[in-house]
Design a protein around this motif. Structure first.
Motif, mmCIF file in Angstrom:
data_model
loop_
_atom_site.group_PDB
_atom_site.id
_atom_site.type_symbol
_atom_site.label_atom_id
_atom_site.label_comp_id
_atom_site.label_asym_id
_atom_site.label_seq_id
_atom_site.Cartn_x
_atom_site.Cartn_y
_atom_site.Cartn_z
ATOM 1 N N GLU A 3 0.842 -1.193 0.000
ATOM 2 C CA GLU A 3 0.000 0.000 0.000
ATOM 3 C C GLU A 3 0.883 1.251 0.000
ATOM 4 O O GLU A 3 1.809 1.351 0.797
ATOM 5 N N PRO A 4 0.604 2.223 -0.875
ATOM 6 C CA PRO A 4 1.381 3.473 -0.836
ATOM 7 C C PRO A 4 1.258 4.138 0.542
ATOM 8 O O PRO A 4 0.208 4.060 1.189
ATOM 9 N N GLN A 5 2.332 4.789 0.970
ATOM 10 C CA GLN A 5 2.388 5.402 2.305
ATOM 11 C C GLN A 5 1.229 6.364 2.563
ATOM 12 O O GLN A 5 0.602 6.312 3.617
ATOM 13 N N ASP A 6 0.929 7.240 1.615
ATOM 14 C CA ASP A 6 -0.148 8.219 1.830
ATOM 15 C C ASP A 6 -1.509 7.545 1.959
ATOM 16 O O ASP A 6 -2.329 7.948 2.791
ATOM 17 N N VAL A 7 -1.747 6.495 1.198
ATOM 18 C CA VAL A 7 -3.010 5.753 1.281
ATOM 19 C C VAL A 7 -3.103 5.037 2.623
ATOM 20 O O VAL A 7 -4.153 5.036 3.277
ATOM 21 N N ARG A 8 -1.985 4.476 3.044
ATOM 22 C CA ARG A 8 -1.960 3.774 4.331
ATOM 23 C C ARG A 8 -2.266 4.730 5.478
ATOM 24 O O ARG A 8 -3.049 4.416 6.373
#
Length: 85
Positions: A3-8
């Motif tokens: 999962e991309p950091q910002d989405v996480r």
């Protein structure tokens, strides 16, 4: 999960504010807003695991009524400090 950091971080913030009891919504959403973006991936893993715990247990750990499991003791201490500010 890849999962991309910002989405996480968005997901964790959402899970922090949509708990079972209002007190934990307030405590965890304040903590998430202040801290998640600066956390290391391993710390985010631990926070993510913490969010799977029962709200009644979390509340007792954060308020110092019950000793948290060793796995979460440092994180709970940090959350409790944020809560007390």
């Amino acid at each position: 999960m890849n999962e991309p950091q910002d989405v996480r971080i968005k997901r964790l913030k959402m899970r922090s504010m949509r708990r079972g009891i209002k007190e934990m919504d307030l405590i965890l959403s304040a903590y998430a807003d202040r801290n998640l973006t600066a956390m290391e991936p391993s710390d985010l893993d631990n926070y993510d695991a913490l969010l799977h715990e029962n709200d009644q247990d979390l509340y007792q750990w954060v308020t110092g009524q019950v000793q948290p499991p060793e796995t979460y003791s440092e994180l709970i201490s940090d959350i409790a400090q944020t809560f007390q500010k």
